[in-house]
Structure formats: C-alpha cells, structure tokens
Design a protein around this motif. Structure first.
Motif, mmCIF file in Angstrom:
data_model
loop_
_atom_site.group_PDB
_atom_site.id
_atom_site.type_symbol
_atom_site.label_atom_id
_atom_site.label_comp_id
_atom_site.label_asym_id
_atom_site.label_seq_id
_atom_site.Cartn_x
_atom_site.Cartn_y
_atom_site.Cartn_z
ATOM 1 N N ARG A 1 -12.212 -21.277 12.012
ATOM 2 C CA ARG A 1 -11.680 -19.892 12.892
ATOM 3 C C ARG A 1 -11.829 -20.066 14.371
ATOM 4 O O ARG A 1 -10.855 -19.620 15.130
ATOM 5 C CB ARG A 1 -12.480 -18.753 12.488
ATOM 6 C CG ARG A 1 -11.934 -18.211 11.130
ATOM 7 C CD ARG A 1 -12.921 -17.362 10.160
ATOM 8 N NE ARG A 1 -14.159 -18.515 10.108
ATOM 9 C CZ ARG A 1 -13.793 -19.291 8.695
ATOM 10 N NH1 ARG A 1 -12.932 -18.880 8.028
ATOM 11 N NH2 ARG A 1 -14.808 -20.310 8.414
ATOM 12 N N HIS B 1 -22.925 -18.277 20.971
ATOM 13 C CA HIS B 1 -21.513 -18.216 20.567
ATOM 14 C C HIS B 1 -20.955 -17.124 21.203
ATOM 15 O O HIS B 1 -20.637 -16.195 20.321
ATOM 16 C CB HIS B 1 -21.333 -18.260 19.025
ATOM 17 C CG HIS B 1 -20.124 -18.708 18.618
ATOM 18 N ND1 HIS B 1 -18.871 -18.984 19.395
ATOM 19 C CD2 HIS B 1 -19.938 -18.908 17.130
ATOM 20 C CE1 HIS B 1 -18.042 -19.001 18.282
ATOM 21 N NE2 HIS B 1 -18.244 -19.266 17.033
ATOM 22 N N ARG C 1 -26.403 -18.869 15.509
ATOM 23 C CA ARG C 1 -26.109 -18.519 17.011
ATOM 24 C C ARG C 1 -25.293 -17.158 17.061
ATOM 25 O O ARG C 1 -25.272 -16.517 18.084
ATOM 26 C CB ARG C 1 -25.413 -19.700 17.492
ATOM 27 C CG ARG C 1 -24.160 -20.049 16.620
ATOM 28 C CD ARG C 1 -23.451 -21.201 17.192
ATOM 29 N NE ARG C 1 -22.627 -21.815 16.574
ATOM 30 C CZ ARG C 1 -22.036 -23.041 16.580
ATOM 31 N NH1 ARG C 1 -22.521 -23.903 17.238
ATOM 32 N NH2 ARG C 1 -21.131 -23.558 15.692
ATOM 33 N N THR C 2 -24.626 -16.899 16.151
ATOM 34 C CA THR C 2 -23.695 -15.548 16.211
ATOM 35 C C THR C 2 -24.537 -14.444 16.301
ATOM 36 O O THR C 2 -24.149 -13.450 17.043
ATOM 37 C CB THR C 2 -22.718 -15.445 15.046
ATOM 38 O OG1 THR C 2 -23.354 -15.477 13.839
ATOM 39 C CG2 THR C 2 -21.770 -16.703 14.883
ATOM 40 N N GLN D 1 -27.959 -22.011 7.727
ATOM 41 C CA GLN D 1 -27.649 -22.927 8.406
ATOM 42 C C GLN D 1 -28.443 -24.333 7.961
ATOM 43 O O GLN D 1 -29.259 -24.668 8.709
ATOM 44 C CB GLN D 1 -27.945 -22.458 10.126
ATOM 45 C CG GLN D 1 -27.428 -21.196 10.607
ATOM 46 C CD GLN D 1 -25.928 -21.092 10.970
ATOM 47 O OE1 GLN D 1 -25.668 -22.273 11.696
ATOM 48 N NE2 GLN D 1 -25.290 -19.995 10.516
ATOM 49 N N PRO E 1 -19.248 -13.748 10.402
ATOM 50 C CA PRO E 1 -18.517 -14.655 11.001
ATOM 51 C C PRO E 1 -17.735 -15.889 10.423
ATOM 52 O O PRO E 1 -16.882 -16.474 10.753
ATOM 53 C CB PRO E 1 -19.595 -15.088 11.831
ATOM 54 C CG PRO E 1 -20.917 -15.156 11.069
ATOM 55 C CD PRO E 1 -20.795 -13.923 10.299
ATOM 56 N N PHE E 2 -18.200 -16.138 8.988
ATOM 57 C CA PHE E 2 -17.910 -16.999 8.353
ATOM 58 C C PHE E 2 -18.155 -18.786 8.768
ATOM 59 O O PHE E 2 -18.493 -18.698 9.921
ATOM 60 C CB PHE E 2 -16.126 -16.761 7.983
ATOM 61 C CG PHE E 2 -15.762 -16.160 6.877
ATOM 62 C CD1 PHE E 2 -16.831 -15.125 6.261
ATOM 63 C CD2 PHE E 2 -14.640 -16.045 6.464
ATOM 64 C CE1 PHE E 2 -16.114 -14.289 5.519
ATOM 65 C CE2 PHE E 2 -13.917 -15.270 5.301
ATOM 66 C CZ PHE E 2 -14.900 -14.395 4.946
HETATM 67 C C1 NCD Z 1 -20.044 -19.292 13.041
HETATM 68 C C2 NCD Z 1 -20.583 -20.647 13.866
HETATM 69 O O1 NCD Z 1 -20.198 -21.674 13.868
HETATM 70 O O2 NCD Z 1 -21.674 -20.342 14.712
HETATM 71 N N1 NCD Z 1 -18.720 -19.617 12.665
HETATM 72 C C3 NCD Z 1 -17.896 -19.294 13.326
HETATM 73 O O3 NCD Z 1 -17.979 -19.666 14.489
HETATM 74 N N2 NCD Z 1 -16.847 -18.308 13.071
HETATM 75 C C4 NCD Z 1 -20.995 -19.374 12.048
HETATM 76 C C5 NCD Z 1 -21.733 -20.336 10.973
HETATM 77 O O4 NCD Z 1 -21.504 -21.522 11.260
HETATM 78 O O5 NCD Z 1 -22.642 -19.664 10.139
#
Ligand code: NCD
Length: 398
Positions: free
Chosen positions: A85, A172, A230-231, A296, A335-336
């Motif tokens: 994404r 992020h 990080r989100t 994670q 956030p996926f």
């Molecule tokens: C996240 C990321 O990469 O930090 N996804 C994202 O950027 N949409 C969330 C995650 O990896 O869990």
C-alpha cells in the motif's frame, strides 16, 4: 564510508525539537521523516487539500489539470523492505500530480550487490531525481539521508526532499497522516444520504447527546503488537494533539510488545489518559476508534519465539462478537497487512473502514506532495475553476 548511520550519529541522538527545523525549507515541509513535523493546523490543511484533489480527480478535466502541476518532477522509490500500500499509494499520488517515478525494490539488482554504500546510492539518486521516497529495515536511514541532502545543499550540490515510507520498527509518518485523515473524515459523520432534512450526525446525536464531531474527546483503542508496530507509535504522537482524548493500548503482557517507554512518557507529558490492557474485550465498548495491528514477526529474535501463548494472542484479536459490542458509530482501522487479528467476516460491517483508509492514503499523500513542491495554491485555483463541475459530488461518497 560503509554505513551512513555512523556518519550522522551525533545528529540522530539530538532531541526531536532540535531536528524539526532541519526538515523544513521556507516554512514548508521539505523532508518528511517524523510524525512530529505535522501540526494540528497542517493536518487540517492537508486533509482539506486531499479532499479537493480527490474531487478534482473524478473528472477528466480535473485529473488532467492536476497532472500538469508536477509534470516536470520525478521521484525515486527506494523500497528495500516489503510494501504494497505505501509503495503503490505514494507512487499513484506522484502520478496523479504528473510526476514520473522509478524504483529500486530489490537491492540485489542494484550496485549495492557490488559493495556500493547506501550513502553513494542515495547521493546518486539526488542527482537524477527531485524526490526520494524510501522504506528500509534500518530505523534511522531516512533521517540520515535527509541530513545528507541538507549537507549537499549547503555545499551547493543537488539535494532533494526525502520522504520516510517506514523506517524499521521506528516511525511511519505518512501512514499516521492517512490514519488521521481517515479519522477526520469518519468523525465528520457525513453520509451520502445527508440532506437539509436529515443528516447522519443529527440522527446519531439524538441517540448519543455527548457525541461531537472531530477527533477531540474520543477514546482510541490500539490492539496488537504495540511495542514493535511503527504505525502505532506514529499515530499516537499525532492523536495526542487533540483535546481530552483517551488512549488504550492492548497487547500481550510482554515487554517487547507493550507500549514503549518513550511513547508512554510523551503521551503522559501531553496529559493524555493512557491505560494498558491485555484483553481487548475489557475496553472494546469504550472505543470510538479501534486501531488493529498485526504481529511484527519479522522483528522476532530466536529467543522471542516463546513469548506468545495462543491464549494471549487470542485476547488481542477482534471477532464479529466483539464488533457487535462496539458503539454504533465507532470505526475500525488497520494499516494492513492483516493476519488473524482481523478476520474477513468483519469486512462488511459498517464500522470497518480499513479499505477506505488505504484509499485515503493515496489522496492525502498527493496533498503532501503538493505541499512539499509548493503547488497547494494551484490546487485551490484549479478546484475553484472546476467548482461548478465538482459541485454535485457529495464528499462522503468519494
Ligand atoms: C505497515 C508497515 O509497513 O509498517 N503497513 C503499511 O505501511 N501500510 C504495517 C505493518 O507492516 O504491519
């Protein structure tokens, strides 16, 4: 000069307040490295600009006019950590404004495989492109690249803005930006059925007299890998700008997974009411917004494999039964990518906003690019010129 992070160690260890001015140019954001760079005012302005860009994009004339804005600019995407994404939405955002893009996603296909340092690679990108967008496993690499660009500019050489598309387990900022934009839209309580006789907000307000529009006074529940996501870190920083908010963090009871000390301290200093839990059910009814995150696992060390019992994992997962306990106007974000914490059965529930959240990412990132390259005024001008044609579109259906 093998590792760029050693080069900039003394600058990295400074307090955030000292760093922020270095990421600005002429009172605008130049590099986007940390969520702290956004202010309440800039979040509102970017949200308004994103709404205009998405509306303009619904007509060929509007979309063509937007594409002229930055057709003289190009961006390099240096994404050596997995991404779907963030990569696609930032790249689409560039294209919506007419920018051309190139990418390196696999460093084994770049000269790094021949021993070229990141330092040399990044410096090379700045001579070919007008923007570097990057995601890497290294927590501070984007920040170091921003310092490198500043040093190059100070010595009269080409130096370009750097956007952090996710740095290690650290920050992020553009994800936090799109999360805030999604909440701004959700808590405006608009509906395609709104009319002069009926609005969604008025009908909700009748049933819930304490309900207010906007992000103030809301309870935000985060569930999942709080410590390493990080989100969550980035979003918590930005939510703290709002008045009278409560934040509840739900994670298995393990030091690595719980809210980290620096974020907790920051939130408490901002007078945010913070609580920690290990069972989502305890707090689900209080949530105005629920932010789910996955585990994670890529950050696991060998000794970490035993840290999660199935029971502790189950307690932080969302289920259709838990969703039914939520407030009728509450929203669920993620956030996926998702794993088991967010089952597909929930996707059609009206509270589920995570697909919409991902789409919002493209529009708010386009607004961010318009800001960085100082074409926000032109976006407004085009919008006003096309206002007649876009007038009929109801904002809430876009
Ligand atoms: C996240 C990321 O990469 O930090 N996804 C994202 O950027 N949409 C969330 C995650 O990896 O869990």
């Amino acid at each position: 000069m093998s590792d760029i992070t050693h080069e900039f160690e003394s600058r990295l260890s400074r307090p955030v307040g000292l760093k922020l001015p270095e990421f600005q140019r002429n009172e605008r954001l130049f590099h986007v490295i940390l969520p702290h760079q956004f202010t309440q005012q800039s979040l509102n302005r970017l949200g308004a600009s994103a709404d205009k860009i998405r509306k303009l994009s619904t007509s060929k004339e509007g979309a063509d006019a937007l594409r002229c804005l930055l057709s003289h600019k190009s961006a390099m995407f240096y994404f050596t950590q997995a991404s779907t994404r963030t990569f696609l939405s930032l790249r689409s955002a560039c294209k919506r404004l007419g920018m051309s893009t190139e990418e390196i996603r696999d460093p084994s296909l770049s000269s790094e495989v021949k021993g070229e340092s990141e330092y040399d690679s990044i410096r090379m990108f700045s001579s070919y492109f007008d923007l570097i967008v990057m995601r890497t496993k290294k927590a501070n690499l984007a920040e170091c690249c921003a310092y490198l660009m500043n040093d190059l500019l100070a010595s009269g050489q080409p130096g370009v803005p750097v956007i952090n598309g996710g740095s290690g387990a650290d920050q992020h900022p553009t994800q936090a930006l799109l999360d805030i934009y999604t909440l701004q839209r959700a808590f405006a309580f608009r509906s395609p059925r709104d009319s002069s006789q009926w609005t969604l907000f008025d009908s909700l307000h009748k049933k819930h007299p304490d309900l207010r529009k906007g992000l103030d006074g809301k309870t935000y529940v985060f569930s999942g890998d709080i410590g390493r996501g990080r989100t969550v870190r980035s979003l918590a920083y930005l939510l703290a700008y709002n008045k009278n908010v409560k934040m509840r963090f739900v994670a298995p009871n393990h030091e690595k997974l719980r809210l980290s000390r620096d974020v907790k301290e920051y939130l408490r200093n901002q007078d945010i009411e913070v609580s920690e839990h290990s069972d989502l059910e305890e707090v689900i009814e209080s949530a105005d917004a629920l932010y789910m995150t996955r585990f994670q696992n890529e950050h696991n060390k060998a000794e970490d494999s035993a840290m999660l019992s199935e029971a502790s994992l189950k307690a932080i997962r969302l289920t259709p039964q838990l969703v039914e306990k939520m407030k009728e106007y509450a929203v669920i974000l993620h956030p996926f990518p998702r794993n088991k914490e967010l089952p597909g059965e929930i996707d059609l529930n009206p509270r589920a906003r995570y697909f919409e959240q991902a789409v919002n990412g493209m529009w708010i990132r386009a607004a961010l690019l318009a800001h960085i390259f100082d074409v926000e005024t032109q976006v407004n001008e085009i919008y006003n010129a096309f206002a007649k044609q876009v007038h009929d579109y109801n904002e809430s259906v876009l």
